[in-house]
Design a protein around this motif. Sequence first.
Motif, PDB file in Angstrom:
ATOM      1  N   ASP A  34      86.853  25.710  53.945  1.00  0.00           N
ATOM      2  CA  ASP A  34      87.337  24.537  54.812  1.00  0.00           C
ATOM      3  C   ASP A  34      87.308  23.600  54.164  1.00  0.00           C
ATOM      4  O   ASP A  34      86.416  22.479  54.033  1.00  0.00           O
ATOM      5  CB  ASP A  34      86.149  24.588  55.906  1.00  0.00           C
ATOM      6  CG  ASP A  34      86.992  23.467  57.312  1.00  0.00           C
ATOM      7  OD1 ASP A  34      87.954  22.745  56.696  1.00  0.00           O
ATOM      8  OD2 ASP A  34      86.454  23.296  58.200  1.00  0.00           O
ATOM      9  N   HIS A  36      89.074  20.695  54.312  1.00  0.00           N
ATOM     10  CA  HIS A  36      89.248  19.282  55.049  1.00  0.00           C
ATOM     11  C   HIS A  36      88.069  18.943  55.352  1.00  0.00           C
ATOM     12  O   HIS A  36      87.830  17.657  55.412  1.00  0.00           O
ATOM     13  CB  HIS A  36      90.265  19.789  56.303  1.00  0.00           C
ATOM     14  CG  HIS A  36      91.610  19.955  55.882  1.00  0.00           C
ATOM     15  ND1 HIS A  36      92.332  19.477  54.920  1.00  0.00           N
ATOM     16  CD2 HIS A  36      92.322  20.931  56.576  1.00  0.00           C
ATOM     17  CE1 HIS A  36      93.400  20.099  54.943  1.00  0.00           C
ATOM     18  NE2 HIS A  36      93.710  21.047  55.845  1.00  0.00           N
ATOM     19  N   HIS A  37      87.093  19.707  55.771  1.00  0.00           N
ATOM     20  CA  HIS A  37      85.549  19.447  56.192  1.00  0.00           C
ATOM     21  C   HIS A  37      84.989  18.764  54.851  1.00  0.00           C
ATOM     22  O   HIS A  37      84.361  17.750  55.128  1.00  0.00           O
ATOM     23  CB  HIS A  37      84.736  20.483  56.728  1.00  0.00           C
ATOM     24  CG  HIS A  37      83.589  20.104  57.225  1.00  0.00           C
ATOM     25  ND1 HIS A  37      83.162  19.218  58.325  1.00  0.00           N
ATOM     26  CD2 HIS A  37      82.206  20.181  56.644  1.00  0.00           C
ATOM     27  CE1 HIS A  37      81.804  19.193  58.558  1.00  0.00           C
ATOM     28  NE2 HIS A  37      81.387  19.885  57.504  1.00  0.00           N
ATOM     29  N   ASP A  38      85.002  19.616  53.936  1.00  0.00           N
ATOM     30  CA  ASP A  38      84.200  19.212  52.734  1.00  0.00           C
ATOM     31  C   ASP A  38      84.904  17.765  52.195  1.00  0.00           C
ATOM     32  O   ASP A  38      84.152  16.883  51.831  1.00  0.00           O
ATOM     33  CB  ASP A  38      84.451  20.175  51.679  1.00  0.00           C
ATOM     34  CG  ASP A  38      83.640  19.916  50.392  1.00  0.00           C
ATOM     35  OD1 ASP A  38      82.348  19.663  50.480  1.00  0.00           O
ATOM     36  OD2 ASP A  38      84.162  19.730  49.473  1.00  0.00           O
ATOM     37  N   ASN A  39      86.109  17.659  52.275  1.00  0.00           N
ATOM     38  CA  ASN A  39      86.840  16.413  51.458  1.00  0.00           C
ATOM     39  C   ASN A  39      86.618  15.136  52.469  1.00  0.00           C
ATOM     40  O   ASN A  39      86.500  14.191  51.718  1.00  0.00           O
ATOM     41  CB  ASN A  39      88.418  16.741  51.460  1.00  0.00           C
ATOM     42  CG  ASN A  39      88.807  17.476  50.518  1.00  0.00           C
ATOM     43  OD1 ASN A  39      87.755  17.823  49.664  1.00  0.00           O
ATOM     44  ND2 ASN A  39      89.997  17.827  50.430  1.00  0.00           N
ATOM     45  N   TYR A  40      86.521  15.163  53.609  1.00  0.00           N
ATOM     46  CA  TYR A  40      86.273  14.035  54.513  1.00  0.00           C
ATOM     47  C   TYR A  40      84.932  13.545  54.308  1.00  0.00           C
ATOM     48  O   TYR A  40      84.690  12.465  54.329  1.00  0.00           O
ATOM     49  CB  TYR A  40      86.301  14.309  56.074  1.00  0.00           C
ATOM     50  CG  TYR A  40      85.160  14.510  56.991  1.00  0.00           C
ATOM     51  CD1 TYR A  40      84.349  13.392  57.330  1.00  0.00           C
ATOM     52  CD2 TYR A  40      84.776  15.826  57.165  1.00  0.00           C
ATOM     53  CE1 TYR A  40      83.356  13.606  58.080  1.00  0.00           C
ATOM     54  CE2 TYR A  40      83.685  15.888  58.232  1.00  0.00           C
ATOM     55  CZ  TYR A  40      82.989  14.787  58.735  1.00  0.00           C
ATOM     56  OH  TYR A  40      81.823  15.083  59.279  1.00  0.00           O
ATOM     57  N   ARG A  41      83.708  14.430  54.001  1.00  0.00           N
ATOM     58  CA  ARG A  41      82.630  13.764  53.364  1.00  0.00           C
ATOM     59  C   ARG A  41      82.634  13.381  52.234  1.00  0.00           C
ATOM     60  O   ARG A  41      81.867  12.295  51.816  1.00  0.00           O
ATOM     61  CB  ARG A  41      81.518  15.214  53.714  1.00  0.00           C
ATOM     62  CG  ARG A  41      81.245  15.514  55.013  1.00  0.00           C
ATOM     63  CD  ARG A  41      80.060  16.788  54.896  1.00  0.00           C
ATOM     64  NE  ARG A  41      80.638  17.833  54.405  1.00  0.00           N
ATOM     65  CZ  ARG A  41      79.950  17.967  53.163  1.00  0.00           C
ATOM     66  NH1 ARG A  41      78.892  17.443  52.565  1.00  0.00           N
ATOM     67  NH2 ARG A  41      80.226  19.443  52.553  1.00  0.00           N
ATOM     68  N   ASN A  47      86.910  11.525  59.798  1.00  0.00           N
ATOM     69  CA  ASN A  47      87.016  12.712  60.171  1.00  0.00           C
ATOM     70  C   ASN A  47      87.719  13.801  59.480  1.00  0.00           C
ATOM     71  O   ASN A  47      88.398  13.501  58.374  1.00  0.00           O
ATOM     72  CB  ASN A  47      87.280  12.617  61.548  1.00  0.00           C
ATOM     73  CG  ASN A  47      88.441  11.899  61.857  1.00  0.00           C
ATOM     74  OD1 ASN A  47      89.592  12.574  61.387  1.00  0.00           O
ATOM     75  ND2 ASN A  47      88.782  10.890  62.720  1.00  0.00           N
ATOM     76  N   ARG A  48      87.749  15.163  59.806  1.00  0.00           N
ATOM     77  CA  ARG A  48      88.316  16.081  59.207  1.00  0.00           C
ATOM     78  C   ARG A  48      89.863  16.007  59.456  1.00  0.00           C
ATOM     79  O   ARG A  48      90.599  16.131  58.466  1.00  0.00           O
ATOM     80  CB  ARG A  48      87.787  17.348  59.728  1.00  0.00           C
ATOM     81  CG  ARG A  48      88.645  18.655  59.294  1.00  0.00           C
ATOM     82  CD  ARG A  48      87.993  19.914  60.118  1.00  0.00           C
ATOM     83  NE  ARG A  48      88.393  21.048  59.518  1.00  0.00           N
ATOM     84  CZ  ARG A  48      89.447  21.710  59.760  1.00  0.00           C
ATOM     85  NH1 ARG A  48      90.633  21.097  60.375  1.00  0.00           N
ATOM     86  NH2 ARG A  48      90.041  22.741  58.920  1.00  0.00           N
ATOM     87  N   ALA A  51      90.961  13.739  57.068  1.00  0.00           N
ATOM     88  CA  ALA A  51      91.251  14.157  55.767  1.00  0.00           C
ATOM     89  C   ALA A  51      92.487  15.264  55.566  1.00  0.00           C
ATOM     90  O   ALA A  51      92.765  15.263  54.459  1.00  0.00           O
ATOM     91  CB  ALA A  51      89.799  14.913  55.347  1.00  0.00           C
ATOM     92  N   LYS A  52      92.710  15.742  56.613  1.00  0.00           N
ATOM     93  CA  LYS A  52      93.676  16.831  56.487  1.00  0.00           C
ATOM     94  C   LYS A  52      95.044  15.904  56.165  1.00  0.00           C
ATOM     95  O   LYS A  52      95.806  16.418  55.401  1.00  0.00           O
ATOM     96  CB  LYS A  52      93.994  17.579  57.798  1.00  0.00           C
ATOM     97  CG  LYS A  52      94.931  18.580  57.828  1.00  0.00           C
ATOM     98  CD  LYS A  52      95.105  19.419  59.208  1.00  0.00           C
ATOM     99  CE  LYS A  52      96.222  20.192  59.198  1.00  0.00           C
ATOM    100  NZ  LYS A  52      96.013  20.963  60.493  1.00  0.00           N
TER     101      LYS A  52
END
Length: 237
Positions: A34, A36-41, A47-48, A51-52
């Motif tokens: 995932d 998008h989840h990793d990138n937003y952090r 948020n995700r 990031a997407k």
Amino acid sequence: MALINVDVKYLDWLAAVYLSQDKVGIQEIRDGFDLHHDNYRKFGLPNRLIAKKFLFRIIFGGSAFSFAKDIEFRGCKLSINQWENVIEKFYMKYNGIREYHKKIIDIATTTGTLSIPTGRCWTFQIYRNKRGDLEWPITTIKNYPVQGLEADLMMVARVSLYNRIKHDPSILLINSVHDSIVLDVPQDKVEWTINIIKKVFEDVPSNFKKLFKIEFNLPFRGEISVGNDWGNMEEIT
């Protein structure tokens, strides 16, 4: 009758990673990560979803200025300098994308042409911007190879799918837009058609190689939804 809609997962990103052969991107796609989840952090985004949107904009040449001024990103409340930091973090993680962008910009601005492994080729010209300065269409140079490869991948999937369902006139391939394919299918043939779609997507890399004589070293995955109409579609896991 039922509608079946299949969306290719991360099509823009899939094409960009394949063209650049970015090692981190390749591993993430293969692992079903995932991103998008990793990138937003990692990038410090709110948020995700942001990031997407950021990911797909940046591979087409999004700048710190454009992110800071875009109404879709105003909720981030990031300055131009802060967006520059986010973009730098992106390129540090996906250095292969950075190097690929540098490479194609150098080729396009030196030769005026650019091509991808499937044979698509484009020509570019220097132009005068609104300020009267001469510049190359950098965003277009980054955009066209990705969009071109996406079209080739979807063509492989569409033709393969059509060849497997054309013997049955009750199954209709009714639409294809960008990363999605839509079919109209009798209720009693929904499960069979879904299995055919899954096989078609699994076979895209091998069919890509047959057609273009080059390896496609990434999985081609889709998200399938079924329903009686657009207002009642449910994803099939």
